[in-house]
Design a protein around this motif. Structure first.
Motif, PDB file in Angstrom:
ATOM      1  N   MET A   1       1.127  -1.426  -0.114  1.00 15.62           N
ATOM      2  CA  MET A   1      -0.020   0.050  -0.147  1.00 15.62           C
ATOM      3  C   MET A   1       0.351   1.309  -0.493  1.00 15.62           C
ATOM      4  SD  MET A   1      -2.716   1.131   0.221  1.00 15.62           S
ATOM      5  CE  MET A   1      -4.256   1.976   0.664  1.00 15.62           C
ATOM      6  N   ARG A   2       1.837   0.982   0.382  1.00 15.47           N
ATOM      7  CA  ARG A   2       2.802   2.201   1.041  1.00 15.47           C
ATOM      8  C   ARG A   2       3.704   2.906  -0.857  1.00 15.47           C
ATOM      9  NH1 ARG A   2       6.047   3.017   6.892  1.00 15.47           N
ATOM     10  NH2 ARG A   2       4.062   3.067   8.008  1.00 15.47           N
ATOM     11  N   LYS A   3       3.585   1.055  -1.175  1.00 19.04           N
ATOM     12  CA  LYS A   3       4.864   1.693  -2.334  1.00 19.04           C
ATOM     13  C   LYS A   3       3.559   2.060  -3.497  1.00 19.04           C
ATOM     14  CE  LYS A   3       8.062  -2.042  -1.670  1.00 19.04           C
ATOM     15  NZ  LYS A   3       8.558  -3.113  -2.748  1.00 19.04           N
ATOM     16  N   ILE A   4       2.390   1.688  -3.198  1.00 15.42           N
ATOM     17  CA  ILE A   4       1.454   2.631  -4.627  1.00 15.42           C
ATOM     18  C   ILE A   4       1.060   3.544  -3.897  1.00 15.42           C
ATOM     19  CG2 ILE A   4      -1.179   2.400  -5.078  1.00 15.42           C
ATOM     20  CD1 ILE A   4      -1.112  -0.273  -4.295  1.00 15.42           C
ATOM     21  N   ILE A   5       1.091   4.643  -2.957  1.00 14.14           N
ATOM     22  CA  ILE A   5       1.181   6.095  -2.553  1.00 14.14           C
ATOM     23  C   ILE A   5       2.190   6.453  -2.908  1.00 14.14           C
ATOM     24  CG2 ILE A   5       0.566   7.174  -0.778  1.00 14.14           C
ATOM     25  CD1 ILE A   5      -0.987   5.628   0.834  1.00 14.14           C
ATOM     26  N   THR A   6       3.572   5.891  -2.632  1.00 15.92           N
ATOM     27  CA  THR A   6       4.431   6.891  -3.099  1.00 15.92           C
ATOM     28  C   THR A   6       5.011   6.736  -4.772  1.00 15.92           C
ATOM     29  OG1 THR A   6       5.641   5.885  -1.201  1.00 15.92           O
ATOM     30  CG2 THR A   6       7.201   6.964  -3.021  1.00 15.92           C
ATOM     31  N   LEU A   7       4.679   5.783  -5.133  1.00 15.32           N
ATOM     32  CA  LEU A   7       4.483   5.735  -6.317  1.00 15.32           C
ATOM     33  C   LEU A   7       3.381   6.517  -7.089  1.00 15.32           C
ATOM     34  CD1 LEU A   7       5.056   2.534  -8.004  1.00 15.32           C
ATOM     35  CD2 LEU A   7       6.741   3.919  -8.108  1.00 15.32           C
ATOM     36  N   THR A   8       2.679   7.259  -7.426  1.00 11.79           N
ATOM     37  CA  THR A   8       1.240   7.946  -7.185  1.00 11.79           C
ATOM     38  C   THR A   8       1.546   9.119  -6.856  1.00 11.79           C
ATOM     39  OG1 THR A   8      -0.219   6.226  -6.314  1.00 11.79           O
ATOM     40  CG2 THR A   8      -1.375   8.725  -7.499  1.00 11.79           C
ATOM     41  N   LEU A   9       2.666   9.572  -6.009  1.00 10.18           N
ATOM     42  CA  LEU A   9       2.062  10.775  -5.687  1.00 10.18           C
ATOM     43  C   LEU A   9       4.060  11.457  -6.606  1.00 10.18           C
ATOM     44  CD1 LEU A   9       2.479  10.654  -2.015  1.00 10.18           C
ATOM     45  CD2 LEU A   9       1.118  11.926  -3.390  1.00 10.18           C
ATOM     46  N   THR A  10       4.969  10.122  -6.523  1.00 13.72           N
ATOM     47  CA  THR A  10       5.887  10.793  -7.540  1.00 13.72           C
ATOM     48  C   THR A  10       5.582  10.829  -9.067  1.00 13.72           C
ATOM     49  OG1 THR A  10       7.503   9.013  -6.240  1.00 13.72           O
ATOM     50  CG2 THR A  10       8.109  10.080  -8.555  1.00 13.72           C
ATOM     51  N   ALA A  11       4.288  10.087  -9.181  1.00 12.96           N
ATOM     52  CA  ALA A  11       4.388  10.130 -11.062  1.00 12.96           C
ATOM     53  C   ALA A  11       3.364  11.038 -11.183  1.00 12.96           C
ATOM     54  CB  ALA A  11       3.319   9.185 -11.235  1.00 12.96           C
ATOM     55  N   ALA A  12       2.627  12.103  -9.078  1.00 13.07           N
ATOM     56  CA  ALA A  12       2.071  13.812  -9.503  1.00 13.07           C
ATOM     57  C   ALA A  12       3.198  14.672  -9.610  1.00 13.07           C
ATOM     58  CB  ALA A  12       1.379  13.215  -9.322  1.00 13.07           C
ATOM     59  N   ALA A  13       4.010  14.195  -9.195  1.00 15.91           N
ATOM     60  CA  ALA A  13       4.974  15.125  -8.523  1.00 15.91           C
ATOM     61  C   ALA A  13       5.979  15.712 -10.894  1.00 15.91           C
ATOM     62  CB  ALA A  13       6.772  14.848  -8.435  1.00 15.91           C
ATOM     63  N   VAL A  14       6.125  14.092 -11.010  1.00 17.11           N
ATOM     64  CA  VAL A  14       6.474  14.284 -12.550  1.00 17.11           C
ATOM     65  C   VAL A  14       6.022  14.675 -13.375  1.00 17.11           C
ATOM     66  CG1 VAL A  14       7.347  12.609 -14.355  1.00 17.11           C
ATOM     67  CG2 VAL A  14       8.358  12.207 -11.912  1.00 17.11           C
ATOM     68  N   ALA A  15       4.963  14.530 -13.458  1.00 22.39           N
ATOM     69  CA  ALA A  15       3.987  15.439 -14.416  1.00 22.39           C
ATOM     70  C   ALA A  15       3.794  16.277 -13.523  1.00 22.39           C
ATOM     71  CB  ALA A  15       2.578  14.375 -14.033  1.00 22.39           C
ATOM     72  N   LEU A  16       3.485  17.198 -13.069  1.00 26.16           N
ATOM     73  CA  LEU A  16       2.743  18.494 -12.522  1.00 26.16           C
ATOM     74  C   LEU A  16       4.806  20.028 -13.337  1.00 26.16           C
ATOM     75  CD1 LEU A  16       1.018  18.742  -9.755  1.00 26.16           C
ATOM     76  CD2 LEU A  16       0.539  19.509 -12.127  1.00 26.16           C
ATOM     77  N   SER A  17       5.911  18.757 -12.988  1.00 21.77           N
ATOM     78  CA  SER A  17       6.731  18.980 -13.068  1.00 21.77           C
ATOM     79  C   SER A  17       7.541  19.417 -14.381  1.00 21.77           C
ATOM     80  CB  SER A  17       8.227  18.714 -12.441  1.00 21.77           C
ATOM     81  OG  SER A  17       8.551  17.066 -12.914  1.00 21.77           O
ATOM     82  N   VAL A  18       7.134  18.505 -15.401  1.00 26.61           N
ATOM     83  CA  VAL A  18       6.989  18.995 -16.870  1.00 26.61           C
ATOM     84  C   VAL A  18       5.489  20.026 -17.011  1.00 26.61           C
ATOM     85  CG1 VAL A  18       7.278  17.712 -18.972  1.00 26.61           C
ATOM     86  CG2 VAL A  18       8.220  16.288 -17.427  1.00 26.61           C
ATOM     87  N   VAL A  19       6.335  21.034 -18.242  1.00 27.71           N
ATOM     88  CA  VAL A  19       5.862  21.769 -18.587  1.00 27.71           C
ATOM     89  C   VAL A  19       5.644  22.366 -19.559  1.00 27.71           C
ATOM     90  CG1 VAL A  19       4.588  24.751 -17.659  1.00 27.71           C
ATOM     91  CG2 VAL A  19       5.440  22.664 -15.661  1.00 27.71           C
ATOM     92  N   PRO A  20       4.795  21.988 -20.617  1.00 26.37           N
ATOM     93  CA  PRO A  20       5.039  22.372 -21.656  1.00 26.37           C
ATOM     94  C   PRO A  20       5.331  24.064 -22.302  1.00 26.37           C
ATOM     95  CG  PRO A  20       2.736  21.443 -21.638  1.00 26.37           C
ATOM     96  CD  PRO A  20       3.481  22.057 -20.363  1.00 26.37           C
ATOM     97  N   SER A  21       5.972  24.637 -22.918  1.00 25.94           N
ATOM     98  CA  SER A  21       6.250  25.565 -23.321  1.00 25.94           C
ATOM     99  C   SER A  21       5.348  26.626 -23.281  1.00 25.94           C
ATOM    100  CB  SER A  21       7.193  25.962 -24.641  1.00 25.94           C
ATOM    101  OG  SER A  21       6.619  25.217 -25.423  1.00 25.94           O
ATOM    102  N   ALA A  22       4.197  26.494 -24.212  1.00 31.44           N
ATOM    103  CA  ALA A  22       3.390  27.425 -23.864  1.00 31.44           C
ATOM    104  C   ALA A  22       2.553  27.543 -22.607  1.00 31.44           C
ATOM    105  CB  ALA A  22       1.875  26.078 -25.264  1.00 31.44           C
TER     106      ALA A  22
END
Length: 111
Positions: A1-22
């Motif tokens: 369960m902790r791994k799923i939460i950790t992976l979800t938070l990591t994926a969200a952080a990576v997705a939010l950190s990648v910002v398109p140039s527009a």
């Protein structure tokens, strides 16, 4: 369960950190509250009988005749403010005061 939460938070952080140039000019304020109708002009609407709470300084909650006259003169002489009021469907006689901020932007107090 902790791994799923950790992976979800990591994926969200990576997705939010990648910002398109527009979206490079977006800030947290514009993401949350949107872009102002006109840069440099903010409107504070005050209901009749409303003393504005903390939204407006006391001198703008109950403006003197001189403060209202200055606001009306500034509306008449500034086409940007006049156009902004028209787009927001605010009649010029409903403007109580106009404050100029330190950066030169305008804060319009209206009812």
């Amino acid at each position: 369960m902790r791994k799923i939460i950790t992976l979800t938070l990591t994926a969200a952080a990576v997705a939010l950190s990648v910002v398109p140039s527009a979206f490079a000019t977006e800030t947290l304020g514009t993401i949350l509250f949107g872009h102002p109708m006109e840069p440099g002009i903010a409107v504070v609407m005050m209901k009749s009988g409303d003393r504005g709470g903390d939204r407006a300084p006391a001198i703008f909650r109950d403006p003197s005749a001189e403060t209202r006259a200055r606001a009306q003169a500034e509306i008449a002489s500034n086409p940007v403010i006049k156009a902004s009021l028209e787009r927001r469907n605010i009649r010029p006689h409903n403007v109580l005061a106009i404050q100029t901020a330190l950066d030169g932007s305008k804060i319009i107090y209206a009812r």
